[in-house]
Design an enzyme around this catalytic site. Structure first.
Site, PDB file in Angstrom:
ATOM      1  N   GLY A   1      61.908  81.732  67.990  1.00 44.38           N
ATOM      2  CA  GLY A   1      62.950  81.812  69.023  1.00 44.38           C
ATOM      3  C   GLY A   1      63.687  83.140  69.038  1.00 44.38           C
ATOM      4  O   GLY A   1      64.588  83.330  69.851  1.00 44.38           O
TER       5      GLY A   1
ATOM      6  N   LYS B   1      55.798  70.732  61.399  1.00 46.55           N
ATOM      7  CA  LYS B   1      56.157  72.055  60.862  1.00 46.55           C
ATOM      8  C   LYS B   1      55.669  72.253  59.429  1.00 46.55           C
ATOM      9  O   LYS B   1      55.718  73.363  58.915  1.00 46.55           O
ATOM     10  CB  LYS B   1      57.675  72.257  60.935  1.00 46.55           C
ATOM     11  CG  LYS B   1      58.274  72.149  62.333  1.00 46.55           C
ATOM     12  CD  LYS B   1      57.855  73.297  63.204  1.00 46.55           C
ATOM     13  CE  LYS B   1      58.481  73.267  64.596  1.00 46.55           C
ATOM     14  NZ  LYS B   1      59.918  73.294  64.629  1.00 46.55           N
TER      15      LYS B   1
ATOM     16  N   SER C   1      65.013  74.384  69.448  1.00 46.38           N
ATOM     17  CA  SER C   1      65.138  73.075  70.088  1.00 46.38           C
ATOM     18  C   SER C   1      65.573  71.987  69.104  1.00 46.38           C
ATOM     19  O   SER C   1      66.272  71.049  69.496  1.00 46.38           O
ATOM     20  CB  SER C   1      63.811  72.695  70.748  1.00 46.38           C
ATOM     21  OG  SER C   1      62.784  72.583  69.783  1.00 46.38           O
ATOM     22  N   THR C   2      65.190  72.092  67.833  1.00 45.57           N
ATOM     23  CA  THR C   2      65.588  71.072  66.855  1.00 45.57           C
ATOM     24  C   THR C   2      67.061  71.229  66.486  1.00 45.57           C
ATOM     25  O   THR C   2      67.825  70.253  66.531  1.00 45.57           O
ATOM     26  CB  THR C   2      64.711  71.162  65.591  1.00 45.57           C
ATOM     27  OG1 THR C   2      63.339  71.306  65.975  1.00 45.57           O
ATOM     28  CG2 THR C   2      64.860  69.913  64.737  1.00 45.57           C
TER      29      THR C   2
ATOM     30  N   GLU D   1      70.020  84.233  61.912  1.00 45.26           N
ATOM     31  CA  GLU D   1      69.736  83.040  61.105  1.00 45.26           C
ATOM     32  C   GLU D   1      69.712  83.389  59.620  1.00 45.26           C
ATOM     33  O   GLU D   1      70.205  82.631  58.778  1.00 45.26           O
ATOM     34  CB  GLU D   1      68.396  82.425  61.520  1.00 45.26           C
ATOM     35  CG  GLU D   1      68.453  81.750  62.888  1.00 45.26           C
ATOM     36  CD  GLU D   1      67.106  81.250  63.358  1.00 45.26           C
ATOM     37  OE1 GLU D   1      67.096  80.337  64.187  1.00 45.26           O
ATOM     38  OE2 GLU D   1      66.065  81.779  62.923  1.00 45.26           O
TER      39      GLU D   1
ATOM     40  N   LYS E   1      60.327  81.716  60.199  1.00 50.65           N
ATOM     41  CA  LYS E   1      61.251  81.489  61.297  1.00 50.65           C
ATOM     42  C   LYS E   1      61.173  82.664  62.271  1.00 50.65           C
ATOM     43  O   LYS E   1      60.585  83.685  61.983  1.00 50.65           O
ATOM     44  CB  LYS E   1      62.689  81.338  60.768  1.00 50.65           C
ATOM     45  CG  LYS E   1      62.884  79.990  60.057  1.00 50.65           C
ATOM     46  CD  LYS E   1      64.257  79.832  59.426  1.00 50.65           C
ATOM     47  CE  LYS E   1      65.434  79.954  60.351  1.00 50.65           C
ATOM     48  NZ  LYS E   1      65.378  79.070  61.518  1.00 50.65           N
ATOM     49  N   GLY E   2      61.788  82.452  63.429  1.00 52.21           N
ATOM     50  CA  GLY E   2      61.904  83.567  64.368  1.00 52.21           C
ATOM     51  C   GLY E   2      61.102  83.448  65.634  1.00 52.21           C
ATOM     52  O   GLY E   2      61.125  84.347  66.470  1.00 52.21           O
TER      53      GLY E   2
ATOM     54  N   GLY F   1      66.508  75.050  62.206  1.00 52.15           N
ATOM     55  CA  GLY F   1      65.113  74.658  62.300  1.00 52.15           C
ATOM     56  C   GLY F   1      64.215  75.664  61.604  1.00 52.15           C
ATOM     57  O   GLY F   1      64.686  76.579  60.924  1.00 52.15           O
ATOM     58  N   ALA F   2      62.925  75.485  61.744  1.00 42.57           N
ATOM     59  CA  ALA F   2      61.958  76.450  61.212  1.00 42.57           C
ATOM     60  C   ALA F   2      60.662  76.303  61.996  1.00 42.57           C
ATOM     61  O   ALA F   2      60.442  75.293  62.667  1.00 42.57           O
ATOM     62  CB  ALA F   2      61.704  76.203  59.728  1.00 42.57           C
TER      63      ALA F   2
HETATM   64  C1  A5P Z   1      64.605  80.773  65.947  1.00 39.54           C
HETATM   65  O1  A5P Z   1      64.504  82.124  65.817  1.00 39.54           O
HETATM   66  C2  A5P Z   1      63.677  80.101  64.999  1.00 39.54           C
HETATM   67  O2  A5P Z   1      63.800  80.544  63.708  1.00 39.54           O
HETATM   68  C3  A5P Z   1      63.872  78.608  65.086  1.00 39.54           C
HETATM   69  O3  A5P Z   1      64.576  78.124  63.997  1.00 39.54           O
HETATM   70  C4  A5P Z   1      62.551  78.021  65.164  1.00 39.54           C
HETATM   71  O4  A5P Z   1      61.835  78.671  66.183  1.00 39.54           O
HETATM   72  C5  A5P Z   1      62.574  76.520  65.371  1.00 39.54           C
HETATM   73  O5  A5P Z   1      62.616  76.180  66.722  1.00 39.54           O
HETATM   74  P1  A5P Z   1      62.217  74.753  67.230  1.00 39.54           P
HETATM   75  O6  A5P Z   1      63.147  73.797  66.578  1.00 39.54           O
HETATM   76  O7  A5P Z   1      62.406  74.823  68.717  1.00 39.54           O
HETATM   77  O8  A5P Z   1      60.796  74.530  66.856  1.00 39.54           O
END
Ligand code: A5P
Length: 235
Positions: free
Chosen positions: A102, A126, A32-33, A108, A99-100, A86-87
């Site tokens: 999502g 975060k 989302s970020t 990534e 990460k991960g 993002g992270a």
């Molecule tokens: C995706 O696999 C993740 O590594 C994203 O970078 C992580 O979940 C950050 O997502 P948000 O910005 O939605 O918190």
């Protein structure tokens, strides 16, 4: 998500946008970020900025394509100037990441490894005092024999849970499937005191594709909080 959380994410994304200059090849993160970078980047492309984006997930690829951002695959564009992603967890001052959440960790990490400068954007929620304390560590595994890997991970002191399908992906009783066609084991550790050691231990397991620990990868974190945007270079 609250409007305030979104405002902070947008502030971090906007600060990262300023790092993108004409002619750059740009890794486009997932989540989302990172998605909040896409519309402002597309606006700058319409205004004449020349960039090529390499997306880290099918979802980001679709969003970026719909916005008119020129895209290439990592095969077509194997070297990137900058990646903005993002992270889920950020540890200072090492900028070690989890990460991960999502599910996009493999692409990534490949895009990050192909990038001169990996920039992480996040709201200050975060930032963690110890990795693995907020969220489980995602480990992407080959579906064939995944229980074998789960057993090895359990022996490291965590409780691996096979991630269920995301809503709309498959019937809810089915496992989540990554863009690479694999499963994800979410591994809840009480803490991760030595991320590099754990990363090496997990990487040695047959059946593991990738894990969500990013050690020595991020060069800069742009972190937005109520009092403003802070920048942390890797120590
Ligand atoms: C995706 O696999 C993740 O590594 C994203 O970078 C992580 O979940 C950050 O997502 P948000 O910005 O939605 O918190």
């Amino acid at each position: 998500l609250s409007g305030e959380a979104n405002r902070l994410k947008q502030a971090a994304a906007d600060a990262a946008l300023e790092l993108i200059t004409d002619g750059m090849a740009v890794g486009l993160g997932s989540g989302s970020t990172a998605e909040l970078l896409l519309a402002p980047l597309a606006a700058r492309v319409r205004a004449g900025l020349r960039v090529v984006g390499v997306p880290t997930s099918e979802r980001t690829a679709t969003l970026a394509r719909d916005l008119g951002i020129p895209l290439a695959s990592l095969v077509e564009q194997p070297h990137l100037d900058i990646t903005i992603d993002g992270a889920d967890e950020i540890l200072l001052p090492s900028l070690t990441l989890v990460k991960g959440r999502g599910g996009a960790l493999l692409r990534e990490k490949l895009v990050a490894a192909s990038t001169d400068r990996e920039v992480i954007i996040a709201d200050e929620g975060k930032l963690v005092a110890a990795l693995g304390t907020h969220l489980p560590l995602p480990v992407e595994v080959i579906p064939f024999g995944w229980q074998y890997v789960a057993g090895l991970l359990r022996a490291l002191g965590c409780e691996p849970v096979l991630r269920p399908a995301a809503p709309g992906q498959l019937a809810t009783a089915q496992p989540y499937i990554t863009d690479g066609g694999n499963y994800v084991l979410d591994c809840r550790f009480s803490a991760i005191p030595d991320p590099l050691k754990l990363a090496q231990q997990i990487k040695l397991m047959t059946g593991v594709v990738e894990h969500g620990l990013f050690v020595g990868v991020a060069a800069l974190a742009i972190v937005a909080g109520p009092t403003g945007v802070r920048r942390f270079e890797r120590d």
